[in-house]
Enzyme design. Structure first.
Site, PDB file in Angstrom:
ATOM      1  N   THR A 103       0.855  -1.183   0.000  1.00 51.18           N
ATOM      2  CA  THR A 103       0.000   0.000   0.000  1.00 51.18           C
ATOM      3  C   THR A 103       0.888   1.229   0.000  1.00 51.18           C
ATOM      4  OG1 THR A 103      -1.739  -1.173   1.211  1.00 51.18           O
ATOM      5  CG2 THR A 103      -1.837   1.235   1.212  1.00 51.18           C
ATOM      6  N   LYS A 179      -7.331   1.382  -3.147  1.00 45.41           N
ATOM      7  CA  LYS A 179      -6.915   0.842  -1.848  1.00 45.41           C
ATOM      8  C   LYS A 179      -6.888   1.927  -0.783  1.00 45.41           C
ATOM      9  CE  LYS A 179      -5.433  -1.792   1.393  1.00 45.41           C
ATOM     10  NZ  LYS A 179      -4.070  -2.314   1.488  1.00 45.41           N
TER      11      LYS A 179
END
Length: 297
Positions: A103, A179
């Site tokens: 991420t 995300k």
């Protein structure tokens, strides 16, 4: 054991190791790499084969899955000393693909993609969600952005890792954007849930009863149910570390700011997460945010 020379996984921590063992159980034998000797020991105890560098792994692998913590680590394993781009692969080898599951900020994803392309390496922007248990079961959620041909080539492997595979488009960076929007909401919902449970506790309500009522009512959320169940039994062993979600929410708030979008709830949640880390809970499970709001937990 016969090692599957087509797959490698860099970063075998809380998410990477169960992802690797899932692939192993499905008939692969991925090469793995980590700088933490404890992670390497856990991997080799599971029957996985570790490499001494990212380049050594990439030399053997057509597909390199990266599951490290942040952009600095991604940069290092791809382009640093002994990084992926320094692998010596024969000219006859298939085009190599890097699958970015970390991420990170969308701008970093795009930057890494452009630099990899300069080395003839394709990129799949594929951040993941779901936690270690789903990683081990191959039931992660994965948000994928990649050129159509690259996605088609990698899709069978991606589906072995993620039962919820979302192709969000061909623009690399959009996987990271999706995300971060998700993790912004996760962070807000977690802090809100912790605040509600803390409030009820301070009002003298039975914590378990309140938890059950919320789970059956309009205040419920998946992350409340998952994390506050741990808090109720004082279980803060890290499945998803508070420091990681702090990083993710900070990235989401910054992404919004760069786009000129206000995120007042996100900023408030981020303040709670930063206070949690400052209180020494950064390596604890992110359920520990409730201890910032209520030290009695």
């Amino acid at each position: 054991m016969t090692t599957d020379a087509s797959i490698g996984l860099i970063g075998i921590g809380a998410m990477g190791l169960p992802m690797a063992t899932n692939l192993q159980r499905r008939g692969h034998a991925p090469w793995v790499r980590d700088t933490d000797p404890r992670a390497v020991a856990a991997a080799t105890d599971s029957g996985l084969v570790a490499c001494d560098s990212a380049a050594a792994l990439a030399q053997r692998c057509d597909t390199v899955i990266v599951v490290v913590v942040d952009a600095a680590q991604v940069d290092d394993v791809l382009f640093g000393r002994g990084g992926v781009v320094h692998a010596e692969r024969p000219a006859s080898a298939p085009q190599q693909t890097v699958v970015l599951c970390s991420t990170i900020a969308p701008d970093d994803t795009v930057r890494f993609c452009d630099r990899l392309a300069g080395h003839g390496i394709a990129t799949v922007d594929a951040p993941i969600s779901g936690g270690p248990a789903r990683a081990e079961n191959g039931t992660l959620s994965m948000m994928v952005a990649a050129e159509a041909a690259t996605f088609a080539r990698c899709e069978p492997l991606l589906r072995e890792m993620a039962s919820a595979l979302y192709a969000v488009g061909e623009r690399v960076g959009d996987g990271a954007r999706v995300k971060l929007v998700n993790n912004l909401l996760a962070g807000i919902n977690l802090v809100a849930g912790a605040e509600g449970l803390s409030l009820g506790s301070r009002l003298g309500l039975d914590r378990r009863l309140l938890f059950d009522v919320i789970n059956a009512s309009s205040g419920a959320s998946w992350i409340f149910s998952d994390r506050m169940a741990r808090a109720l039994v004082h279980d803060f062993a890290p499945r998803a570390r508070a420091g990681i979600l702090t990083k993710d929410v900070a990235l989401a708030v910054q992404m919004a700011a760069d786009a000129g979008v206000a995120t007042p709830l996100g900023e408030q949640a981020l303040a709670v997460f930063r206070a949690t880390v400052a209180a020494g809970f950064g390596d604890a499970d992110d359920a520990a945010v409730i201890r910032t709001l209520d030290p009695d937990f």
